[in-house]
Write a protein that holds these residues in place. Structure first.
Motif, PDB file in Angstrom:
ATOM      1  N   LEU A 475       5.553   5.230  -6.675  1.00  0.00           N
ATOM      2  CA  LEU A 475       5.271   3.817  -6.909  1.00  0.00           C
ATOM      3  C   LEU A 475       4.578   3.200  -5.700  1.00  0.00           C
ATOM      4  N   ALA A 476       5.028   3.554  -4.503  1.00  0.00           N
ATOM      5  CA  ALA A 476       4.389   3.038  -3.290  1.00  0.00           C
ATOM      6  C   ALA A 476       2.946   3.510  -3.192  1.00  0.00           C
ATOM      7  N   GLY A 477       2.681   4.781  -3.516  1.00  0.00           N
ATOM      8  CA  GLY A 477       1.317   5.288  -3.485  1.00  0.00           C
ATOM      9  C   GLY A 477       0.417   4.596  -4.493  1.00  0.00           C
ATOM     10  N   ALA A 478       0.935   4.349  -5.708  1.00  0.00           N
ATOM     11  CA  ALA A 478       0.136   3.655  -6.717  1.00  0.00           C
ATOM     12  C   ALA A 478      -0.158   2.219  -6.310  1.00  0.00           C
ATOM     13  N   LEU A 479       0.820   1.548  -5.733  1.00  0.00           N
ATOM     14  CA  LEU A 479       0.603   0.170  -5.274  1.00  0.00           C
ATOM     15  C   LEU A 479      -0.439   0.121  -4.160  1.00  0.00           C
ATOM     16  N   CYS A 480      -0.406   1.091  -3.269  1.00  0.00           N
ATOM     17  CA  CYS A 480      -1.413   1.132  -2.199  1.00  0.00           C
ATOM     18  C   CYS A 480      -2.814   1.322  -2.776  1.00  0.00           C
ATOM     19  N   ALA A 481      -2.949   2.181  -3.788  1.00  0.00           N
ATOM     20  CA  ALA A 481      -4.252   2.391  -4.408  1.00  0.00           C
ATOM     21  C   ALA A 481      -4.748   1.119  -5.093  1.00  0.00           C
ATOM     22  N   VAL A 482      -3.851   0.418  -5.800  1.00  0.00           N
ATOM     23  CA  VAL A 482      -4.236  -0.818  -6.485  1.00  0.00           C
ATOM     24  C   VAL A 482      -4.655  -1.887  -5.487  1.00  0.00           C
ATOM     25  N   LEU A 483      -3.889  -2.054  -4.420  1.00  0.00           N
ATOM     26  CA  LEU A 483      -4.221  -3.072  -3.423  1.00  0.00           C
ATOM     27  C   LEU A 483      -5.528  -2.749  -2.709  1.00  0.00           C
ATOM     28  N   ALA A 484      -5.776  -1.477  -2.418  1.00  0.00           N
ATOM     29  CA  ALA A 484      -7.028  -1.101  -1.774  1.00  0.00           C
ATOM     30  C   ALA A 484      -8.216  -1.388  -2.692  1.00  0.00           C
ATOM     31  N   ALA A 485      -8.071  -1.086  -3.978  1.00  0.00           N
ATOM     32  CA  ALA A 485      -9.148  -1.379  -4.920  1.00  0.00           C
ATOM     33  C   ALA A 485      -9.370  -2.874  -5.062  1.00  0.00           C
ATOM     34  N   ASP A 486      -8.294  -3.644  -5.004  1.00  0.00           N
ATOM     35  CA  ASP A 486      -8.408  -5.092  -5.156  1.00  0.00           C
ATOM     36  C   ASP A 486      -9.097  -5.725  -3.941  1.00  0.00           C
ATOM     37  N   LEU A 487      -8.695  -5.329  -2.764  1.00  0.00           N
ATOM     38  CA  LEU A 487      -9.259  -5.931  -1.550  1.00  0.00           C
ATOM     39  C   LEU A 487     -10.684  -5.475  -1.285  1.00  0.00           C
ATOM     40  N   SER A 488     -11.092  -4.362  -1.877  1.00  0.00           N
ATOM     41  CA  SER A 488     -12.445  -3.861  -1.625  1.00  0.00           C
ATOM     42  C   SER A 488     -13.523  -4.789  -2.164  1.00  0.00           C
ATOM     43  N   GLY A 489     -13.210  -5.592  -3.157  1.00  0.00           N
ATOM     44  CA  GLY A 489     -14.205  -6.464  -3.758  1.00  0.00           C
ATOM     45  C   GLY A 489     -15.155  -5.775  -4.707  1.00  0.00           C
ATOM     46  N   MET A 490     -14.957  -4.484  -4.942  1.00  0.00           N
ATOM     47  CA  MET A 490     -15.811  -3.735  -5.860  1.00  0.00           C
ATOM     48  C   MET A 490     -15.232  -3.693  -7.274  1.00  0.00           C
ATOM     49  N   SER A 491     -14.133  -4.384  -7.486  1.00  0.00           N
ATOM     50  CA  SER A 491     -13.513  -4.436  -8.821  1.00  0.00           C
ATOM     51  C   SER A 491     -13.181  -5.894  -9.119  1.00  0.00           C
ATOM     52  N   LYS A 492     -14.183  -6.638  -9.535  1.00  0.00           N
ATOM     53  CA  LYS A 492     -13.970  -8.031  -9.923  1.00  0.00           C
ATOM     54  C   LYS A 492     -14.131  -8.121 -11.430  1.00  0.00           C
ATOM     55  N   ALA A 493     -12.985  -8.278 -12.101  1.00  0.00           N
ATOM     56  CA  ALA A 493     -12.885  -8.281 -13.562  1.00  0.00           C
ATOM     57  C   ALA A 493     -12.947  -6.853 -14.094  1.00  0.00           C
ATOM     58  N   GLU A 494     -12.571  -6.700 -15.329  1.00  0.00           N
ATOM     59  CA  GLU A 494     -12.547  -5.419 -16.049  1.00  0.00           C
ATOM     60  C   GLU A 494     -11.582  -4.412 -15.421  1.00  0.00           C
ATOM     61  N   THR A 495     -10.696  -4.889 -14.559  1.00  0.00           N
ATOM     62  CA  THR A 495      -9.768  -3.968 -13.896  1.00  0.00           C
ATOM     63  C   THR A 495      -8.681  -3.466 -14.828  1.00  0.00           C
ATOM     64  N   TRP A 499      -8.642   0.304 -13.457  1.00  0.00           N
ATOM     65  CA  TRP A 499      -7.500   0.735 -12.647  1.00  0.00           C
ATOM     66  C   TRP A 499      -6.492   1.569 -13.418  1.00  0.00           C
ATOM     67  N   LEU A 500      -6.823   2.031 -14.602  1.00  0.00           N
ATOM     68  CA  LEU A 500      -5.886   2.857 -15.373  1.00  0.00           C
ATOM     69  C   LEU A 500      -5.402   4.095 -14.617  1.00  0.00           C
ATOM     70  N   PRO A 501      -6.249   4.799 -13.841  1.00  0.00           N
ATOM     71  CA  PRO A 501      -5.728   5.961 -13.099  1.00  0.00           C
ATOM     72  C   PRO A 501      -4.642   5.607 -12.085  1.00  0.00           C
ATOM     73  N   PHE A 502      -4.547   4.343 -11.679  1.00  0.00           N
ATOM     74  CA  PHE A 502      -3.527   3.930 -10.705  1.00  0.00           C
ATOM     75  C   PHE A 502      -2.339   3.259 -11.388  1.00  0.00           C
ATOM     76  N   THR A 503      -2.611   2.353 -12.319  1.00  0.00           N
ATOM     77  CA  THR A 503      -1.515   1.623 -12.975  1.00  0.00           C
ATOM     78  C   THR A 503      -0.668   2.533 -13.848  1.00  0.00           C
ATOM     79  N   LEU A 504      -1.235   3.663 -14.276  1.00  0.00           N
ATOM     80  CA  LEU A 504      -0.446   4.625 -15.054  1.00  0.00           C
ATOM     81  C   LEU A 504       0.805   5.059 -14.295  1.00  0.00           C
ATOM     82  N   TRP A 505       0.712   5.161 -12.969  1.00  0.00           N
ATOM     83  CA  TRP A 505       1.830   5.631 -12.160  1.00  0.00           C
ATOM     84  C   TRP A 505       2.806   4.514 -11.814  1.00  0.00           C
ATOM     85  N   LEU A 506       2.512   3.277 -12.245  1.00  0.00           N
ATOM     86  CA  LEU A 506       3.469   2.186 -12.081  1.00  0.00           C
ATOM     87  C   LEU A 506       4.444   2.107 -13.255  1.00  0.00           C
ATOM     88  N   LEU A 507       4.086   2.680 -14.394  1.00  0.00           N
ATOM     89  CA  LEU A 507       4.925   2.576 -15.591  1.00  0.00           C
ATOM     90  C   LEU A 507       6.310   3.195 -15.416  1.00  0.00           C
TER      91      LEU A 507
END
Length: 540
Positions: A475-495, A499-507
């Protein structure tokens, strides 16, 4: 019983009366009544003295009777099963307080989603500034029903009623097969709510999708060498948005399906749904390999009935998520030695993770998840073999004329030429996280609260609560991946799909919720998925 004449032993009466004792007295009369000694045969030699042979009788030692078996012994194959440890029973007052906090966390997540929608509609122009019809999701409001509605309702009811029980009682391999079949049925039913054309076959044939460029793949070398030159908007014959936004591996996949006779949107949709739903099995395999089989069984119904299925069917990102998930599952099997050939498993993990890098640039953020798997397994032995598995893809694509880093830097320029340069970062940096509430559901939000509460006490508290450390680390690894993708600014909308490859591991966080409340949380998850799919037309 009577005494033996020789050693005073007891002689059994069943042998008859004892013969006369032998002494040195004169011999008895012969058989014919004369006074001479008894002779033997015609020689007249005296017969040998008669000494009766006493047969020794040895009685077996007495053994205590065996206790009767109350139940037959179970027949087990392989290593014997261990009895599950009883779950710790918290105090009633403390547990009721935790349940109340779970509801607060789920309510806060829903409130965040509502706030993102309210701010998106009031402070921005959704179509001109945010570039989404119904913020924070890329969707438009259209209440509707379709052919998949009855099946979706029946599957949701059956999973809520019987999912937790079957996940607890089924043997491991049947559980994996049942989970994949249920996830496949759930995803198809949600996709068919929009109808076959709009919900499945037409999703990957729009002007922005990969199938529009399949016909332009004539030669592999020419395609790879000119791929980066056609990414920018001003370049002649520029690629559609999704083709330009990904490495060439994505369009090559659908070109390969076309070459083997599986052409068209229907086959592409079947490919994405079939492979995408197999990610459920990959997550379960990884959890069990890391010593968290109980957590995997508890998480199985939540992985099946997740709202993320709305975006798995039908989008290519579901396929990307499955490739990444199986790469991480093989890494977990190799790191823990749960397979006979751990080195081969590590090579397989490298091949899948390397292919994932050429499916999506953003999947480089799988590094925190891969590190989490190695931390949970407490080893780094598979790393050289994983790198060895990644190397062939890098060599092949580079030799063909496509340099990964050059493609990424060109994509960044193309991203700011289009909608990415218009969408405000100040809104999407938190609205992206709000959009994930519709993907993971309220049960995951409540489970993350439980994981955070356990994590504050460290690994000792997690182990003391009867929770394996591996799910918390993942869960910690998935959260780190999501936060890194969010702060990068390369994923604005359509996330919600990116982000399915990362949020899958939060379930699997929902496995931390009390077992007696699982049916209620599953019903909430199904309600979110059904509401999104029946009230909105999702697109990408």
């Amino acid at each position: 019983m009577c005494a033996s004449p020789r050693r005073g032993k007891r002689f059994p009466e069943s042998y008859g009366p004892l013969p006369a004792p032998v002494n040195d007295a004169p011999a008895e009369a012969g058989r014919d009544g004369s006074d001479g000694p008894v002779t033997s045969g015609r020689s007249g030699a005296p017969a040998a003295a008669y000494r009766p042979s006493v047969r020794r009788v040895s009685t077996p030692p007495l053994r205590p009777p065996r206790p009767p078996r109350t139940a037959p012994r179970p027949k087990t194959r392989g290593r014997p099963r261990r009895a599950p440890r009883p779950e710790p029973r918290p105090e009633p007052r403390r547990e009721s307080r935790r349940v109340r906090y779970d509801l607060y966390a789920a309510g806060a997540a829903c409130a965040l989603f509502a706030l993102a929608a309210l701010v998106g509609w009031s402070a921005y122009d959704p179509r001109e500034t945010l570039r989404v019809p119904w913020p924070p999701l890329l969707a438009r409001w259209l209440p509707h029903a379709g052919p998949g509605t009855p099946a979706a309702l029946v599957l949701a009811a059956l999973t809520v009623a019987y999912g937790p029980v079957l996940a607890r009682r089924l043997r491991w391999r049947p559980l994996l097969a049942a989970s994949w079949a249920a996830a496949l049925a759930w995803t198809w039913s949600l996709a068919l709510v929009d109808g076959w054309r709009r919900g499945a076959a037409g999703q990957l044939t729009s002007k922005h999708e990969y199938l529009r460029s399949v016909g332009e793949v004539h030669g592999l070398g020419e395609f790879l060498s000119t791929f980066t030159d056609r990414i920018l908007l001003q370049s002649p014959g520029n690629w559609p948005a999704h083709v330009a936004g990904h490495p060439p591996g994505a369009v090559l996949t659908f070109a390969g399906l076309d070459r083997i006779g599986l052409a068209g949107g229907g086959w592409a949709a079947a490919w994405c749904v079939t492979t995408g739903t197999s990610a459920v099995v990959a997550v379960l395999v990884a959890l069990r390999a890391l010593g968290a089989e109980r957590a995997a069984r508890r998480a199985a119904p939540f992985l099946v009935l997740s709202p993320a299925a709305v975006w798995v069917g039908v989008s290519a990102d579901g396929y990307f998520a499955a490739v990444a998930a199986w790469g991480l599952a093989l890494l977990a099997l190799s790191a823990t030695g749960a397979v006979r050939a751990p080195r081969a498993a590590a090579l397989g993990a490298g091949l899948l993770l390397g292919w994932a890098l050429y499916l999506s640039y953003g999947l480089v953020l799988l590094a925190p998840l891969a590190a989490a798997v190695l931390v949970a397994a407490r080893t780094a032995r598979p790393v050289p073999y994983v790198l060895l598995g990644i190397a062939p893809w890098a060599v092949a694509f580079t030799a063909g004329g496509f340099w990964w880093y050059a493609g990424y830097t060109t994509l960044v320029e193309r991203y700011h030429q289009g909608a990415g340069g218009v969408r405000p970062y100040a809104y999407y940096v938190w609205a992206n996280l709000a959009a994930q509430v519709a993907v993971v559901g309220p049960a995951t939000a409540a489970g993350l609260r439980r994981a955070a509460a356990l994590g504050r006490g460290g690994a000792a508290r997690v182990a003391g609560a009867g929770v394996p450390v591996a799910p918390a680390v993942l869960l910690a690894g998935a959260l780190c991946a999501v936060l890194a993708a969010d702060l990068s600014g390369m994923s604005k909308a359509e996330t919600e799909r990116i982000w399915l490859p990362f949020t899958l591991w939060l379930l699997p966080a929902a496995a931390l919720l009390p077992a007696r409340h699982h049916r209620r949380w599953l019903a909430a998850q199904a309600a979110v998925a059904l509401a999104v799919n029946h009230l909105l037309i999702t697109g990408w």
